[in-house]
Design a protein around this motif. Structure first.
Motif, PDB file in Angstrom:
ATOM      1  N   ASN A  24     -10.652  11.707   7.373  1.00 37.24           N
ATOM      2  CA  ASN A  24     -11.751  11.154   8.170  1.00 37.24           C
ATOM      3  C   ASN A  24     -12.689  12.261   8.657  1.00 37.24           C
ATOM      4  OD1 ASN A  24     -11.145   8.403   7.984  1.00 37.24           O
ATOM      5  ND2 ASN A  24      -9.628   8.530   9.636  1.00 37.24           N
TER       6      ASN A  24
ATOM      7  N   ALA B 135       6.727   9.845   5.358  1.00 37.00           N
ATOM      8  CA  ALA B 135       7.089   9.968   3.941  1.00 37.00           C
ATOM      9  C   ALA B 135       7.843  11.279   3.713  1.00 37.00           C
ATOM     10  CB  ALA B 135       5.832   9.903   3.066  1.00 37.00           C
TER      11      ALA B 135
ATOM     12  N   ARG C 243      -1.284   1.291   5.946  1.00 32.23           N
ATOM     13  CA  ARG C 243      -1.152   2.737   5.792  1.00 32.23           C
ATOM     14  C   ARG C 243      -1.912   3.379   6.951  1.00 32.23           C
ATOM     15  NH1 ARG C 243      -3.174   6.046   0.515  1.00 32.23           N
ATOM     16  NH2 ARG C 243      -0.927   6.109   0.217  1.00 32.23           N
TER      17      ARG C 243
ATOM     18  N   CYS D 291      -4.813  12.245   2.437  1.00 35.58           N
ATOM     19  CA  CYS D 291      -5.529  11.296   3.306  1.00 35.58           C
ATOM     20  C   CYS D 291      -5.582  11.813   4.743  1.00 35.58           C
ATOM     21  CB  CYS D 291      -4.868   9.929   3.301  1.00 35.58           C
ATOM     22  SG  CYS D 291      -5.096   8.996   1.789  1.00 35.58           S
TER      23      CYS D 291
ATOM     24  N   CYS E 196       1.996  11.621  14.315  1.00 33.21           N
ATOM     25  CA  CYS E 196       0.713  11.331  13.712  1.00 33.21           C
ATOM     26  C   CYS E 196      -0.373  11.741  14.692  1.00 33.21           C
ATOM     27  CB  CYS E 196       0.648   9.833  13.429  1.00 33.21           C
ATOM     28  SG  CYS E 196      -0.477   9.460  12.135  1.00 33.21           S
ATOM     29  N   TYR E 197      -1.150  12.757  14.318  1.00 34.49           N
ATOM     30  CA  TYR E 197      -2.246  13.218  15.163  1.00 34.49           C
ATOM     31  C   TYR E 197      -3.524  12.467  14.803  1.00 34.49           C
ATOM     32  CZ  TYR E 197       0.499  17.320  16.599  1.00 34.49           C
ATOM     33  OH  TYR E 197       1.452  18.161  17.131  1.00 34.49           O
TER      34      TYR E 197
ATOM     35  N   ARG F 232     -11.247   6.925  12.325  1.00 34.96           N
ATOM     36  CA  ARG F 232     -12.445   6.913  11.481  1.00 34.96           C
ATOM     37  C   ARG F 232     -13.667   6.498  12.288  1.00 34.96           C
ATOM     38  NH1 ARG F 232     -12.229   4.349   5.651  1.00 34.96           N
ATOM     39  NH2 ARG F 232     -11.294   6.408   5.332  1.00 34.96           N
TER      40      ARG F 232
ATOM     41  N   ILE G 246       3.439  -0.126  -9.339  1.00 35.83           N
ATOM     42  CA  ILE G 246       4.634   0.062 -10.161  1.00 35.83           C
ATOM     43  C   ILE G 246       5.897  -0.454  -9.446  1.00 35.83           C
ATOM     44  CG2 ILE G 246       4.936   2.476  -9.413  1.00 35.83           C
ATOM     45  CD1 ILE G 246       5.778   1.045 -12.895  1.00 35.83           C
TER      46      ILE G 246
ATOM     47  N   ALA H 281       2.105  10.074   6.402  1.00 34.44           N
ATOM     48  CA  ALA H 281       2.500  11.195   5.561  1.00 34.44           C
ATOM     49  C   ALA H 281       3.730  11.895   6.140  1.00 34.44           C
ATOM     50  CB  ALA H 281       1.338  12.181   5.443  1.00 34.44           C
ATOM     51  N   HIS H 282       3.745  12.020   7.457  1.00 33.33           N
ATOM     52  CA  HIS H 282       4.864  12.692   8.104  1.00 33.33           C
ATOM     53  C   HIS H 282       6.165  11.903   7.885  1.00 33.33           C
ATOM     54  CE1 HIS H 282       5.783  15.749  11.398  1.00 33.33           C
ATOM     55  NE2 HIS H 282       6.944  15.218  11.092  1.00 33.33           N
TER      56      HIS H 282
ATOM     57  N   VAL I 196       8.801   9.166  -9.119  1.00 34.04           N
ATOM     58  CA  VAL I 196       7.531   8.531  -9.497  1.00 34.04           C
ATOM     59  C   VAL I 196       6.539   8.676  -8.355  1.00 34.04           C
ATOM     60  CG1 VAL I 196       6.381   6.384 -10.166  1.00 34.04           C
ATOM     61  CG2 VAL I 196       8.726   6.847 -10.939  1.00 34.04           C
TER      62      VAL I 196
ATOM     63  N   LYS J 153      -7.744   5.738   0.138  1.00 31.31           N
ATOM     64  CA  LYS J 153      -7.034   6.701  -0.684  1.00 31.31           C
ATOM     65  C   LYS J 153      -8.050   7.810  -0.825  1.00 31.31           C
ATOM     66  CE  LYS J 153      -4.941   7.350  -5.213  1.00 31.31           C
ATOM     67  NZ  LYS J 153      -4.171   8.469  -4.643  1.00 31.31           N
TER      68      LYS J 153
ATOM     69  N   GLU K 220      -2.194  12.052 -11.429  1.00 30.67           N
ATOM     70  CA  GLU K 220      -3.291  13.013 -11.217  1.00 30.67           C
ATOM     71  C   GLU K 220      -2.758  14.448 -11.284  1.00 30.67           C
ATOM     72  OE1 GLU K 220      -6.265  11.736 -10.711  1.00 30.67           O
ATOM     73  OE2 GLU K 220      -5.756   9.673 -10.155  1.00 30.67           O
TER      74      GLU K 220
HETATM   75  C1  LIG Z   1      -7.850   7.757   6.253  1.00 29.68           C
HETATM   76  C2  LIG Z   1      -6.386   8.043   6.322  1.00 29.68           C
HETATM   77  C3  LIG Z   1      -5.892   8.918   7.282  1.00 29.68           C
HETATM   78  C4  LIG Z   1      -4.540   9.190   7.358  1.00 29.68           C
HETATM   79  N1  LIG Z   1      -4.111  10.063   8.312  1.00 29.68           N
HETATM   80  C5  LIG Z   1      -2.791  10.341   8.425  1.00 29.68           C
HETATM   81  C6  LIG Z   1      -2.326  11.251   9.423  1.00 29.68           C
HETATM   82  O1  LIG Z   1      -3.110  11.801  10.227  1.00 29.68           O
HETATM   83  N2  LIG Z   1      -1.008  11.504   9.491  1.00 29.68           N
HETATM   84  C7  LIG Z   1      -0.110  10.935   8.643  1.00 29.68           C
HETATM   85  O2  LIG Z   1       1.084  11.252   8.760  1.00 29.68           O
HETATM   86  N3  LIG Z   1      -0.518  10.058   7.682  1.00 29.68           N
HETATM   87  C8  LIG Z   1      -1.830   9.750   7.560  1.00 29.68           C
HETATM   88  N4  LIG Z   1      -2.253   8.865   6.575  1.00 29.68           N
HETATM   89  C9  LIG Z   1      -1.243   8.148   5.759  1.00 29.68           C
HETATM   90  C10 LIG Z   1      -0.760   8.942   4.555  1.00 29.68           C
HETATM   91  O3  LIG Z   1      -1.833   9.287   3.723  1.00 29.68           O
HETATM   92  C11 LIG Z   1       0.239   8.127   3.752  1.00 29.68           C
HETATM   93  O4  LIG Z   1       1.163   7.533   4.614  1.00 29.68           O
HETATM   94  C12 LIG Z   1       0.989   9.011   2.753  1.00 29.68           C
HETATM   95  O5  LIG Z   1       0.096   9.515   1.804  1.00 29.68           O
HETATM   96  C13 LIG Z   1       2.121   8.240   2.076  1.00 29.68           C
HETATM   97  O6  LIG Z   1       2.755   9.005   1.099  1.00 29.68           O
HETATM   98  P1  LIG Z   1       3.303   8.330  -0.247  1.00 29.68           P
HETATM   99  O7  LIG Z   1       4.072   9.372  -0.965  1.00 29.68           O
HETATM  100  O8  LIG Z   1       3.954   7.062   0.083  1.00 29.68           O
HETATM  101  O9  LIG Z   1       1.991   7.921  -1.045  1.00 29.68           O
HETATM  102  P2  LIG Z   1       0.779   8.806  -1.575  1.00 29.68           P
HETATM  103  O10 LIG Z   1       0.625  10.023  -0.792  1.00 29.68           O
HETATM  104  O11 LIG Z   1      -0.376   7.908  -1.707  1.00 29.68           O
HETATM  105  O12 LIG Z   1       1.257   9.258  -3.018  1.00 29.68           O
HETATM  106  C14 LIG Z   1       1.440   8.350  -4.055  1.00 29.68           C
HETATM  107  C15 LIG Z   1       1.214   9.080  -5.373  1.00 29.68           C
HETATM  108  O13 LIG Z   1       1.762   8.335  -6.439  1.00 29.68           O
HETATM  109  C16 LIG Z   1       0.905   8.376  -7.544  1.00 29.68           C
HETATM  110  N5  LIG Z   1       1.198   7.175  -8.340  1.00 29.68           N
HETATM  111  C17 LIG Z   1       1.161   5.881  -7.924  1.00 29.68           C
HETATM  112  N6  LIG Z   1       1.542   5.057  -8.910  1.00 29.68           N
HETATM  113  C18 LIG Z   1       1.836   5.848  -9.969  1.00 29.68           C
HETATM  114  C19 LIG Z   1       2.286   5.579 -11.271  1.00 29.68           C
HETATM  115  N7  LIG Z   1       2.508   4.341 -11.686  1.00 29.68           N
HETATM  116  N8  LIG Z   1       2.495   6.606 -12.109  1.00 29.68           N
HETATM  117  C20 LIG Z   1       2.266   7.895 -11.706  1.00 29.68           C
HETATM  118  N9  LIG Z   1       1.832   8.201 -10.474  1.00 29.68           N
HETATM  119  C21 LIG Z   1       1.623   7.188  -9.617  1.00 29.68           C
HETATM  120  C22 LIG Z   1      -0.480   8.424  -6.929  1.00 29.68           C
HETATM  121  O14 LIG Z   1      -1.410   8.992  -7.827  1.00 29.68           O
HETATM  122  C23 LIG Z   1      -0.256   9.287  -5.684  1.00 29.68           C
HETATM  123  O15 LIG Z   1      -0.492  10.646  -5.925  1.00 29.68           O
HETATM  124  C24 LIG Z   1      -3.626   8.580   6.455  1.00 29.68           C
HETATM  125  C25 LIG Z   1      -4.110   7.699   5.491  1.00 29.68           C
HETATM  126  C26 LIG Z   1      -5.475   7.415   5.417  1.00 29.68           C
HETATM  127  C27 LIG Z   1      -5.972   6.485   4.389  1.00 29.68           C
END
Ligand SMILES: Cc1cc2nc3c(=O)[nH]c(=O)nc-3n(C[C@H](O)[C@H](O)[C@H](O)COP(=O)(O)OP(=O)(O)OC[C@H]3O[C@@H](n4cnc5c(N)ncnc54)[C@H](O)[C@@H]3O)c2cc1C
Lengths: 446, 189
Positions: free
Chosen positions: A77, A346, A192, A73, A375-376, A200, A293, A343-344, A39, A161, A67
């Motif tokens: 910035n 995750a 996050r 993300c 994390c850069y 930023r 969810i 993200a890294h 999911v 986001k 999507e």
């Molecule tokens: C401004 C900013 C800068 C960042 N910079 C960094 C960085 O430099 N380095 C770094 O490592 N991290 C960075 N991050 C953090 C990073 O974006 C998150 O930690 C990462 O995206 C987490 O991954 P995720 O899979 O948990 O969630 P996400 O990447 O958010 O993915 C979740 C996905 O699930 C989908 N989804 C949610 N609920 C449902 C549902 N019910 N049904 C179907 N689909 C659903 C969403 O549409 C989305 O695509 C940054 C974040 C922000 C906001």
């Protein structure tokens, strides 16, 4: 497995690259040994789907994502400062589909951990043997008086986001007059991307400096009393943009009045415990919690985040459900060294879960997990730095490995011999940040 | 049979490595920056799959013990044991070296080739794929990454351990640095 030529199989193994590509005959694939539903197709979900297929094509993998395109993300910035086109942060799911991941673009509305199935908007259900949940974060708008999702989408974007809100915030910044005030309201952690708000601030300052807004003020109203990579940010802010009451960037800690409690989008003001602040741009990041969810499915144990087990990130609430990415909590929380929501991280967690599920479905011993993060942060075209984290699991507990963790050094040498790190380090690290993003995107979605 | 193979893929059980823990999961943590199999998809980050084992081991140990400067890698490696570093070196040296040839204008390539023939060929070979012992391959290595490495060698602000390589980098004319990196980066074989 009888039908496979033993010798050619072994050969494919020795030639195997990285995560070892195995060519399992399609006979195996048409009779899957297990069904995994994922999911959320962000950094966590995409990576787990990819690695499951790569490690064992005998596993049937369905990725459900609302999507059809994903916007990263990380480095979003840089879109605000006009140094990056948002298109460079976007990707589709074609390459995952080519790996045999079954892509379903729909919203997951329900998880039934007993009947082991998930439901999407139109009522279709998907049965699973294992479910991986990686829905990122959702926002608690109601925590700030006067804020709603609609106001956030149209007037006071969080841009936490990446996507439409990032572009709205960029537009507001471009329209801000010289001498204008740009307020960033930071919620109480865990959040996050812990260094994200401070990166930023720098990117916004960078835009102002180069676009005729040298008298701009960027005010960070923080609900916390310190922040990630603080000495590195403060050094850079000071050198590049001016920092403090007379500088372009100013930071107000939670205990000195930084906690934003109320906003007024009409008057463009926000109120903290002590003061009222007027702004030209109000970038209000609401407190967040595990993706909706995960809450609906009871994975948060009524808290904000999902508790999971150290060895394989299985939920402590439901069997055969694994929670990764921003939604889960892990690491050495008691010492303040929890998993950063990045993200890294995750991506790293996803690899742990993929390997552990493949082992499980093949009745093999569980692999030893390792969790890593880098994390850069980029504060100017040629100024970057990073933080590194390493966690291992010992006696079924996460252990934060201090020796393998830490921020880019601020000084070189110790005691009297200590001198500031030469500028060239920051210059090179800004380039590594861009390289990191491309490889991480390729590793997760490619 | 199938299980043996899978367990190899999952955790890379082989002899001594088995006693130390799993190498595959550890190696997989490198993919986020160096690409799957150590084949980088991006200019500023190096490909590492298929580099000589001794080189990999030496550079990683030098970073771990602070004998050599790095920007990011030294912090990452300080968390790993010497055995893990040996295993990682072995693991990545067994991957295939996959050049990522990058296009460059003819004039740049010509300039780079002249400089490479004069100053680099002895150790790296003319296309970077025929290196001396202990010298990494650089054919189709990312040019941007190589430029950054040459910057480190030339700047004097970094501890770089190989005296002759350092000399060669410092002897370069400033205007040749980028062209030479791009020339080697353009090599497909
Ligand atoms: C401004 C900013 C800068 C960042 N910079 C960094 C960085 O430099 N380095 C770094 O490592 N991290 C960075 N991050 C953090 C990073 O974006 C998150 O930690 C990462 O995206 C987490 O991954 P995720 O899979 O948990 O969630 P996400 O990447 O958010 O993915 C979740 C996905 O699930 C989908 N989804 C949610 N609920 C449902 C549902 N019910 N049904 C179907 N689909 C659903 C969403 O549409 C989305 O695509 C940054 C974040 C922000 C906001």
């Amino acid at each position: 497995m009888n039908s496979i030529d033993r010798r050619s199989f072994l050969k494919s193994l020795t030639a195997a690259s990285g995560a070892a590509v195995l060519s399992i005959p399609s006979a195996l694939a048409s009779n899957p040994k297990a069904r995994v539903v994922v999911v959320g197709g962000g950094f966590g979900g995409a990576t787990v789907a990819k690695y499951l297929r790569q490690l064992d094509p005998g596993i049937d993998v369905t990725l459900i994502e609302r999507e059809t395109r994903y916007t990263s993300c990380p480095l979003s910035n840089e879109v605000l400062s006009d140094s990056r086109d948002i298109k460079t942060l976007q990707t589709g799911y074609e390459r995952l589909a080519r790996r045999g991941v079954k892509m379903v673009h729909a919203e997951v509305t329900g998880i039934d951990p007993v009947g082991k199935k998930v439901t999407v908007t139109d009522g279709t259900t998907f049965g699973y043997d294992a479910l991986v949940v990686s829905p990122g974060v959702d926002f608690n708008y109601a925590a700030i008086k006067g804020l709603t999702q609609e106001i956030s989408d149209t007037q006071l974007p969080h841009a936490w986001k990446a996507g439409a809100q990032t572009l709205l915030l960029k537009k507001q910044l471009a329209a801000m007059p010289d001498g204008g005030r740009f307020i960033i309201a930071v919620p109480k952690g865990p959040l996050r991307c812990p260094p994200g708000p401070y990166e930023r601030a720098a990117q916004v300052a960078m835009y102002c400096k180069h676009h005729g807004k040298k008298k701009a003020k960027i005010l960070i109203l923080d609900s916390n009393d310190s922040f990630s990579k603080r000495p590195l940010f403060e050094e850079a802010w000071k050198a590049l943009y001016g920092y403090g009451p007379t500088g372009m960037i100013e930071w107000v800690s939670g205990s000195s009045g930084g906690i934003v409690e109320e906003v007024d989008p009409t008057g463009m003001t926000c109120r903290t415990t002590f003061d009222e602040h007027k702004a030209d741009v109000l970038n209000v990041i609401p407190p967040h919690h595990a993706g909706k969810i995960a809450r609906t499915a009871g994975l948060t144990n009524s808290g904000a985040w999902c508790a999971v087990k150290p060895m394989d990130l299985e939920s402590t609430a439901h069997k055969d459900v694994y929670v990764i990415g921003d939604s889960c909590v892990g690491g050495e929380v008691s010492t303040g060294n929890g998993f950063p929501k990045s993200a890294h991280m995750a991506n790293s967690q996803a690899k742990v879960v993929a390997a552990s599920l493949v082992a499980k479905f093949n009745a093999l011993p569980a692999p030893v997990p390792v969790y890593t993060n880098t994390c850069y942060s980029v504060v100017d075209h040629d100024w970057g730095f990073s933080v590194v984290h390493l966690f291992r699991v010992e006696n079924n507990q996460w252990v934060y490995i201090k020796e393998g963790s830490g921020i880019s050094p601020v000084t070189i040498g110790t005691g009297k011999a200590a001198k500031p790190v030469p500028r060239i380090h920051r210059k090179i690290e800004a380039q590594y940040a861009a390289g990191w993003l491309n490889n991480l995107m390729a590793d997760s979605f490619g | 049979m199938y299980k043996t193979i899978l367990s190899l893929l999952l955790i890379g059980l082989t002899g001594a490595a088995q006693a130390r823990g799993d190498i595959e999961p550890l190696a997989r943590t490198c993919n986020g920056c160096h690409g799957v199999g150590g084949v980088s998809a991006s200019g500023p980050m190096p490909s590492i799959g298929g580099l000589p084992k001794d080189y990999l081991r030496q550079i990683m140990k030098q970073w771990k013990y602070g004998e050599r400067s790095a920007i990011t890698m030294d912090r990452i490696l300080k968390g790993f044991s010497d055995d893990q570093i040996d295993d990682l070196a072995e693991y990545f040296s067994k991957q295939r070296w996959v050049p990522s040839p990058q296009a460059a204008p003819d004039a740049v390539l010509a300039k780079g080739k002249t400089a490479a023939s004069a100053n680099c060929r002895d150790c790296h070979g003319l296309t970077g794929n025929d290196p001396d012992v202990g010298v990494p391959r650089i054919n189709g290595q990312w040019a941007r990454y190589m430029e950054l490495e040459l910057m480190k060698y030339r700047s004097g602000e970094f501890k770089m351990t190989h005296r002759k390589m350092k000399q060669a980098a410092r002897d370069m004319k400033p205007e040749d640095v980028s062209a030479t990196a791009r020339y080697y980066g353009a090599q497909s074989k």
